[in-house]
Design a protein around this motif. Structure first.
Motif, PDB file in Angstrom:
ATOM      1  N   SER A  69       0.495  -1.284  -0.153  1.00 20.37           N
ATOM      2  CA  SER A  69      -0.027  -0.023  -0.209  1.00 20.37           C
ATOM      3  C   SER A  69       1.166   1.084  -0.399  1.00 20.37           C
ATOM      4  CB  SER A  69      -0.928  -0.385   1.068  1.00 20.37           C
ATOM      5  OG  SER A  69      -2.137  -0.773   0.929  1.00 20.37           O
ATOM      6  N   LYS A  71       0.453   4.300  -0.020  1.00 22.22           N
ATOM      7  CA  LYS A  71       0.301   5.552   0.787  1.00 22.22           C
ATOM      8  C   LYS A  71       1.187   4.985   1.951  1.00 22.22           C
ATOM      9  CE  LYS A  71      -3.690   5.068   3.629  1.00 22.22           C
ATOM     10  NZ  LYS A  71      -4.496   3.403   3.472  1.00 22.22           N
ATOM     11  N   GLU A  90      -0.835  -2.079  -4.616  1.00 25.45           N
ATOM     12  CA  GLU A  90      -2.168  -1.568  -3.902  1.00 25.45           C
ATOM     13  C   GLU A  90      -1.782   0.885  -4.295  1.00 25.45           C
ATOM     14  OE1 GLU A  90      -5.126   1.172  -1.434  1.00 25.45           O
ATOM     15  OE2 GLU A  90      -2.718  -0.011  -0.851  1.00 25.45           O
ATOM     16  N   TYR A 209     -11.409  -3.855   2.749  1.00 22.46           N
ATOM     17  CA  TYR A 209     -10.478  -3.421   4.238  1.00 22.46           C
ATOM     18  C   TYR A 209     -11.183  -2.443   5.416  1.00 22.46           C
ATOM     19  CZ  TYR A 209      -6.779  -0.437   5.492  1.00 22.46           C
ATOM     20  OH  TYR A 209      -6.018   0.305   6.344  1.00 22.46           O
ATOM     21  N   THR A 212      -7.066  -0.995  10.077  1.00 22.91           N
ATOM     22  CA  THR A 212      -5.344  -0.774  10.535  1.00 22.91           C
ATOM     23  C   THR A 212      -5.575  -1.528  12.114  1.00 22.91           C
ATOM     24  OG1 THR A 212      -3.772   0.791  10.023  1.00 22.91           O
ATOM     25  CG2 THR A 212      -6.199   1.565  11.125  1.00 22.91           C
ATOM     26  N   GLY A 250      -4.138  -4.515   7.297  1.00 23.46           N
ATOM     27  CA  GLY A 250      -3.863  -4.008   8.444  1.00 23.46           C
ATOM     28  C   GLY A 250      -3.465  -3.983   9.820  1.00 23.46           C
ATOM     29  N   GLU A 292      -3.352  -6.618   1.621  1.00 23.77           N
ATOM     30  CA  GLU A 292      -2.862  -5.354   1.146  1.00 23.77           C
ATOM     31  C   GLU A 292      -2.012  -4.747   2.515  1.00 23.77           C
ATOM     32  OE1 GLU A 292      -6.349  -3.876  -1.381  1.00 23.77           O
ATOM     33  OE2 GLU A 292      -6.133  -3.531   0.633  1.00 23.77           O
ATOM     34  N   LEU A 293      -0.998  -4.444   2.283  1.00 24.81           N
ATOM     35  CA  LEU A 293      -0.452  -4.319   3.519  1.00 24.81           C
ATOM     36  C   LEU A 293       0.686  -3.127   3.720  1.00 24.81           C
ATOM     37  CD1 LEU A 293       0.924  -7.396   4.533  1.00 24.81           C
ATOM     38  CD2 LEU A 293      -1.056  -6.387   5.940  1.00 24.81           C
ATOM     39  N   GLY A 294       0.830  -1.923   4.554  1.00 18.54           N
ATOM     40  CA  GLY A 294       1.670  -0.680   4.674  1.00 18.54           C
ATOM     41  C   GLY A 294       2.710  -0.710   5.598  1.00 18.54           C
ATOM     42  N   ARG A 295       1.882  -0.010   6.934  1.00 17.03           N
ATOM     43  CA  ARG A 295       2.878   0.015   7.939  1.00 17.03           C
ATOM     44  C   ARG A 295       3.129  -0.958   8.343  1.00 17.03           C
ATOM     45  NH1 ARG A 295       0.906   3.440  11.113  1.00 17.03           N
ATOM     46  NH2 ARG A 295      -1.464   3.103  10.800  1.00 17.03           N
ATOM     47  N   TYR A 396       3.740   6.193   7.378  1.00 19.54           N
ATOM     48  CA  TYR A 396       2.941   7.401   7.500  1.00 19.54           C
ATOM     49  C   TYR A 396       3.545   8.011   8.034  1.00 19.54           C
ATOM     50  CZ  TYR A 396      -0.712   3.495   6.721  1.00 19.54           C
ATOM     51  OH  TYR A 396      -1.189   3.020   5.836  1.00 19.54           O
TER      52      TYR A 396
HETATM   53  C1  LIG Z   1      -4.247   2.140   3.990  1.00 17.09           C
HETATM   54  C2  LIG Z   1      -5.020   1.393   3.194  1.00 17.09           C
HETATM   55  C3  LIG Z   1      -3.616  -0.073   3.472  1.00 17.09           C
HETATM   56  C4  LIG Z   1      -2.569  -0.536   4.070  1.00 17.09           C
HETATM   57  O1  LIG Z   1      -2.999  -0.411   5.452  1.00 17.09           O
HETATM   58  P1  LIG Z   1      -2.034  -0.446   6.313  1.00 17.09           P
HETATM   59  O2  LIG Z   1      -2.762  -0.757   7.747  1.00 17.09           O
HETATM   60  O3  LIG Z   1      -1.121   0.653   6.690  1.00 17.09           O
HETATM   61  O4  LIG Z   1      -1.355  -1.872   6.401  1.00 17.09           O
HETATM   62  C5  LIG Z   1      -4.302  -1.182   2.595  1.00 17.09           C
HETATM   63  N1  LIG Z   1      -6.170  -1.477   1.733  1.00 17.09           N
HETATM   64  C6  LIG Z   1      -6.838   0.314   1.436  1.00 17.09           C
HETATM   65  C7  LIG Z   1      -7.193   0.185   0.934  1.00 17.09           C
HETATM   66  C8  LIG Z   1      -5.704   0.948   2.647  1.00 17.09           C
HETATM   67  O5  LIG Z   1      -6.667   2.156   2.197  1.00 17.09           O
END
Ligand SMILES: *Cc1c(COP(=O)(O)O)cnc(C)c1O
Length: 452
Positions: A69, A71, A90, A209, A212, A250, A292-295, A396
């Motif tokens: 992800s 962002k 993503e 989703y 988080t 998340g 989907e993973l960001g953090r 973030y």
């Molecule tokens: C922000 C977001 C993520 C990533 O979330 P994390 O908590 O950072 O892993 C995944 N999918 C969608 C649709 C998001 O908006």
């Protein structure tokens, strides 16, 4: 349970430990990095991102695809490393989509979610031919269909679902009630009908989703089963098999006291089991299963480094004042929603061997009492010029912050990779404050005192 100080020390060790009393990420003395790139500074440790991604692939097995992800950290160099580890992307805006393509993510491995996608963004998604636009409303289906028709090509659609059930055990929720995210379960039949009615739209599958900072692996597994069930109902309704079930993600990061690591292995075993239970279902034949993973992928690999400008006493409290704060690191100062408190794990990077003496308040330069990294922080004796490190800062951080607040220059972003440092984004300059601004011409300004 580890204290914040124990956590900071453990994280410092993972990033490279100390040499001669000084923090030395990837073996490079921090003072050398700050004299080359300045302060404040964001540092990202590439090998730690790689390690995290490999842990994910091992725990989740080959049936699950990991999407990054953007962002969480839209840094181009970091994204290139993630591409190299076999992740997909993503995105949540046209900018992120362009960035993902520039980093090398193939269009066919990109999904695009987020409310409020503009015409320009939907057109770009169609032109690029991404795998799926995860639509957030019935209207968005109609709009996407119009742009696919206009462009004369097929567009993949994922239905982002706002499920009836809440994901318990998470900290920030984006579903399970009225929401700007996703299509209510009650409207799914209508959504399927619409997608199928448009000849240029291809129904890829479903996406959910909703949360988080999730720490409860079992709750997340129940969520995944719910998503699979929703997906199967959509498949039946559509009379076709699914190409995509996107579970969201998340996974939590234990930023604060009394938090423990997300149990990735427990989750991975559970998910592999759940997927094998459904393997025989023809509605899921050839389906891509996505997390989907960001953090979780980048938080631990990042460090924010800021320099002490002043140390002062006020009414019995020692204040350590730094050259960067909430303007660069909003989440690290606890100003990014109630889920994010403070303090993050902090260390005096200049004096790694000194024992902490008492507690100090670490404050940034922004003229508001909100600009505090934490109070009563046990830091080793701090002197002006020392470097303070804020750990867990890879996600973030820069991109979520109010960079223009107080008009300080933006910090540089630097990647540590294979034993050397690489500039990812140049630091700004004070003069940048004027960039893009247009002065009023003399005529518009009028003569002094006129109109008073
Ligand atoms: C922000 C977001 C993520 C990533 O979330 P994390 O908590 O950072 O892993 C995944 N999918 C969608 C649709 C998001 O908006």
């Amino acid at each position: 349970m580890l204290t914040q100080l124990d956590k900071a020390r453990r994280l410092a060790k993972r990033l490279g430990g100390a040499r001669g009393g000084e923090f030395s990420p990837a073996g490079i003395p921090i003072s050398r990095l700050t004299s080359e790139y300045g302060t404040p500074l964001y540092l990202y440790h590439g090998e730690l991102v790689v390690q995290r991604v490999r842990e994910l692939h091992t725990a989740l097995g080959s049936d699950v695809e990991v999407f990054y992800s953007l962002k969480a950290n839209p840094s181009l160099g970091l994204c290139q490393i993630v591409v190299g580890e076999g992740c997909n992307a993503e995105v949540a805006s046209a900018g992120e989509l362009l960035l993902a393509r520039a980093a090398g993510f193939p269009a066919g491995d990109i999904v695009f979610a987020g409310p409020g996608k503009t015409d320009e963004e939907l057109r770009l998604a169609v032109r690029e031919g991404i795998f799926a636009v995860n639509v957030e409303s019935l209207n968005e289906i109609d709009r996407l269909a119009a742009f696919a028709e206009e462009h004369g090509s097929q567009a993949g659609v994922g239905l982002r679902v706002n499920p009836v059930s809440q994901l318990v055990g998470s900290q920030m929720r984006m579903g399970g009630g009225a929401s700007q995210f996703g299509i209510d379960e009650a409207d799914l039949d209508e959504a399927v009908r619409r997608v199928l009615a448009y000849r240029k739209l291809v129904l890829r599958g479903v996406h959910v989703y909703t949360a988080t900072q999730v720490f409860d692996a079992d709750a997340l597994l129940r969520h995944c089963s719910t998503v699979l069930e929703i997906g199967l109902r959509v498949a039946s309704r559509a009379g076709q098999s699914l190409e995509m079930v996107d579970f969201g993600g998340g996974f939590g990061i234990p930023y604060f006291e009394n938090m423990q690591d997300f149990d990735l292995n427990r989750f991975g075993r559970g998910l592999q089991q759940a997927l094998s239970d459904y393997r025989a279902d023809s509605r899921l034949e050839g389906c891509r299963f996505i997390l989907e993973l960001g953090r979780y992928m980048v938080a631990e690999a990042g460090l924010y480094v800021t320099r002490v400008v002043d140390v002062k006493r006020s009414q019995g409290t020692t204040f350590v004042v730094t050259d960067g704060g909430m303007n660069h690191h909003i989440i690290g100062t606890g100003n990014f929603g109630q889920v994010f408190r403070k303090p993050f794990p902090l260390l005096n990077l200049t004096r790694m061997e000194d024992e902490p003496e008492g507690g100090v308040t670490v404050a940034g330069p922004c003229c508001t009492p909100l600009d505090i990294f934490g109070a009563n922080i046990p830091l080793a004796t701090v002197e002006v010029g020392d470097l303070i490190g804020v750990f867990y800062s890879g996600a973030y951080g820069l991109s979520a912050s109010s960079l223009r607040f107080l008009s300080h220059p933006t910090p540089a972003e630097v990647l540590l990779w294979k034993g050397t440092s690489h500039l990812l984004r140049q630091a700004g300059k004070a003069h940048d404050v004027l960039e893009g601004q247009q002065a009023l011409v003399q005529e518009a300004l009028g003569t002094p005192n006129e109109g008073r």
